[in-house]
Scaffold this motif. Sequence first.
Motif, mmCIF file in Angstrom:
data_model
loop_
_atom_site.group_PDB
_atom_site.id
_atom_site.type_symbol
_atom_site.label_atom_id
_atom_site.label_comp_id
_atom_site.label_asym_id
_atom_site.label_seq_id
_atom_site.Cartn_x
_atom_site.Cartn_y
_atom_site.Cartn_z
ATOM 1 N N ASN A 190 0.874 -1.168 0.000
ATOM 2 C CA ASN A 190 0.000 0.000 0.000
ATOM 3 C C ASN A 190 0.909 1.214 0.000
ATOM 4 O O ASN A 190 1.562 1.508 0.997
ATOM 5 N N ILE A 191 0.968 1.896 -1.138
ATOM 6 C CA ILE A 191 1.860 3.032 -1.294
ATOM 7 C C ILE A 191 1.023 4.272 -1.571
ATOM 8 O O ILE A 191 0.395 4.369 -2.627
ATOM 9 N N ASN A 192 0.999 5.162 -0.615
ATOM 10 C CA ASN A 192 0.217 6.396 -0.742
ATOM 11 C C ASN A 192 -1.226 6.118 -1.151
ATOM 12 O O ASN A 192 -1.779 6.790 -2.018
ATOM 13 N N GLY A 193 -1.821 5.096 -0.561
ATOM 14 C CA GLY A 193 -3.210 4.756 -0.847
ATOM 15 C C GLY A 193 -3.413 3.897 -2.080
ATOM 16 O O GLY A 193 -4.538 3.519 -2.394
ATOM 17 N N GLN A 194 -2.339 3.584 -2.793
ATOM 18 C CA GLN A 194 -2.436 2.723 -3.976
ATOM 19 C C GLN A 194 -2.063 1.301 -3.587
ATOM 20 O O GLN A 194 -1.022 1.078 -2.963
ATOM 21 N N ARG A 195 -2.900 0.345 -3.981
ATOM 22 C CA ARG A 195 -2.591 -1.065 -3.739
ATOM 23 C C ARG A 195 -1.852 -1.611 -4.946
ATOM 24 O O ARG A 195 -2.383 -1.623 -6.061
ATOM 25 N N ILE A 196 -0.621 -2.036 -4.713
ATOM 26 C CA ILE A 196 0.256 -2.517 -5.784
ATOM 27 C C ILE A 196 0.741 -3.906 -5.416
ATOM 28 O O ILE A 196 1.105 -4.171 -4.270
ATOM 29 N N ALA A 197 0.742 -4.799 -6.396
ATOM 30 C CA ALA A 197 1.270 -6.145 -6.199
ATOM 31 C C ALA A 197 2.682 -6.194 -6.784
ATOM 32 O O ALA A 197 2.904 -5.783 -7.920
ATOM 33 N N LEU A 198 3.608 -6.690 -5.986
ATOM 34 C CA LEU A 198 5.002 -6.837 -6.406
ATOM 35 C C LEU A 198 5.284 -8.330 -6.543
ATOM 36 O O LEU A 198 5.025 -9.092 -5.613
ATOM 37 N N PHE A 199 5.773 -8.747 -7.698
ATOM 38 C CA PHE A 199 6.026 -10.153 -7.980
ATOM 39 C C PHE A 199 7.493 -10.390 -8.316
ATOM 40 O O PHE A 199 8.154 -9.515 -8.871
ATOM 41 N N LEU A 200 7.959 -11.597 -8.006
ATOM 42 C CA LEU A 200 9.276 -12.058 -8.433
ATOM 43 C C LEU A 200 9.063 -13.327 -9.245
ATOM 44 O O LEU A 200 8.526 -14.318 -8.750
ATOM 45 N N SER A 201 9.437 -13.262 -10.518
ATOM 46 C CA SER A 201 9.303 -14.418 -11.388
ATOM 47 C C SER A 201 10.531 -14.531 -12.281
ATOM 48 O O SER A 201 10.893 -13.568 -12.968
ATOM 49 N N LYS A 202 11.172 -15.672 -12.241
ATOM 50 C CA LYS A 202 12.372 -15.940 -13.026
ATOM 51 C C LYS A 202 13.437 -14.863 -12.802
ATOM 52 O O LYS A 202 13.996 -14.311 -13.742
ATOM 53 N N ASN A 203 13.636 -14.547 -11.512
ATOM 54 C CA ASN A 203 14.654 -13.589 -11.071
ATOM 55 C C ASN A 203 14.407 -12.157 -11.549
ATOM 56 O O ASN A 203 15.337 -11.356 -11.617
ATOM 57 N N ARG A 204 13.162 -11.836 -11.892
ATOM 58 C CA ARG A 204 12.822 -10.486 -12.308
ATOM 59 C C ARG A 204 11.627 -10.001 -11.485
ATOM 60 O O ARG A 204 10.688 -10.762 -11.241
ATOM 61 N N TYR A 205 11.673 -8.727 -11.088
ATOM 62 C CA TYR A 205 10.595 -8.140 -10.289
ATOM 63 C C TYR A 205 9.632 -7.375 -11.186
ATOM 64 O O TYR A 205 10.047 -6.710 -12.144
ATOM 65 N N LYS A 214 -1.294 -17.340 -8.201
ATOM 66 C CA LYS A 214 -0.292 -18.259 -8.744
ATOM 67 C C LYS A 214 0.436 -17.570 -9.905
ATOM 68 O O LYS A 214 -0.193 -17.052 -10.820
ATOM 69 N N VAL A 215 1.763 -17.585 -9.857
ATOM 70 C CA VAL A 215 2.583 -16.929 -10.879
ATOM 71 C C VAL A 215 3.315 -17.984 -11.689
ATOM 72 O O VAL A 215 3.972 -18.868 -11.137
ATOM 73 N N GLU A 216 3.181 -17.875 -13.006
ATOM 74 C CA GLU A 216 3.939 -18.728 -13.933
ATOM 75 C C GLU A 216 4.492 -17.844 -15.029
ATOM 76 O O GLU A 216 3.733 -17.304 -15.834
ATOM 77 N N GLY A 217 5.801 -17.667 -15.038
ATOM 78 C CA GLY A 217 6.428 -16.783 -16.015
ATOM 79 C C GLY A 217 5.935 -15.365 -15.810
ATOM 80 O O GLY A 217 6.039 -14.816 -14.724
ATOM 81 N N GLU A 218 5.360 -14.767 -16.859
ATOM 82 C CA GLU A 218 4.848 -13.400 -16.778
ATOM 83 C C GLU A 218 3.338 -13.362 -16.545
ATOM 84 O O GLU A 218 2.701 -12.347 -16.800
ATOM 85 N N VAL A 219 2.752 -14.443 -16.060
ATOM 86 C CA VAL A 219 1.305 -14.505 -15.867
ATOM 87 C C VAL A 219 0.970 -14.784 -14.409
ATOM 88 O O VAL A 219 1.543 -15.677 -13.789
ATOM 89 N N VAL A 220 0.021 -13.992 -13.879
ATOM 90 C CA VAL A 220 -0.509 -14.251 -12.546
ATOM 91 C C VAL A 220 -1.982 -14.617 -12.697
ATOM 92 O O VAL A 220 -2.693 -14.044 -13.515
ATOM 93 N N GLU A 221 -2.402 -15.591 -11.898
ATOM 94 C CA GLU A 221 -3.791 -16.022 -11.891
ATOM 95 C C GLU A 221 -4.463 -15.490 -10.629
ATOM 96 O O GLU A 221 -3.979 -15.738 -9.511
ATOM 97 N N CYS A 222 -5.558 -14.748 -10.792
ATOM 98 C CA CYS A 222 -6.290 -14.238 -9.641
ATOM 99 C C CYS A 222 -6.804 -15.426 -8.824
ATOM 100 O O CYS A 222 -7.427 -16.338 -9.380
ATOM 101 N N PRO A 223 -6.548 -15.430 -7.522
ATOM 102 C CA PRO A 223 -6.953 -16.575 -6.709
ATOM 103 C C PRO A 223 -8.464 -16.690 -6.488
ATOM 104 O O PRO A 223 -8.937 -17.736 -6.078
ATOM 105 N N LEU A 224 -9.215 -15.639 -6.782
ATOM 106 C CA LEU A 224 -10.660 -15.696 -6.547
ATOM 107 C C LEU A 224 -11.426 -16.407 -7.659
ATOM 108 O O LEU A 224 -12.214 -17.311 -7.408
ATOM 109 N N HIS A 225 -11.205 -15.958 -8.906
ATOM 110 C CA HIS A 225 -11.997 -16.513 -10.009
ATOM 111 C C HIS A 225 -11.154 -16.852 -11.230
ATOM 112 O O HIS A 225 -11.679 -17.006 -12.318
#
Length: 101
Positions: free
Chosen positions: A21-36, A54-65
């Motif tokens: 949570n940065i200045n009221g913004q919700r941001i997701a930070l990921f590490l995949s294949k040694n890249r942020y 779930k993160v695979e390569g450059e794709v994240v799957e929303c855990p809800l739907h």
Amino acid sequence: MTWIRVASTGDIKEGSGKELNINGQRIALFLSKNRYYAIEALCRHQDGSLAPGKVEGEVVECPLHFWHYNIRTGELLDYMEGVQLNTYPVEIRNNDIYINL
């Protein structure tokens, strides 16, 4: 735009994410294949956080739907065309992670 220190490199494990949570913004930070990657944290479907997804390569799957987003471009990969989340440049300085907002 401003570079903000958001985490240390040891705070995120390979293939996972962390919500910030940065200045009221919700941001997701990921590490995949040694890249942020930094992307808006909320799925456009029902505002679920993508950070625990779930993160695979450059794709994240929303855990809800199970919607899929490219964490490099922010593009939604299924269901609707033209949906895109904001992404943010990431830099590593020593062992600190910075995001440019």
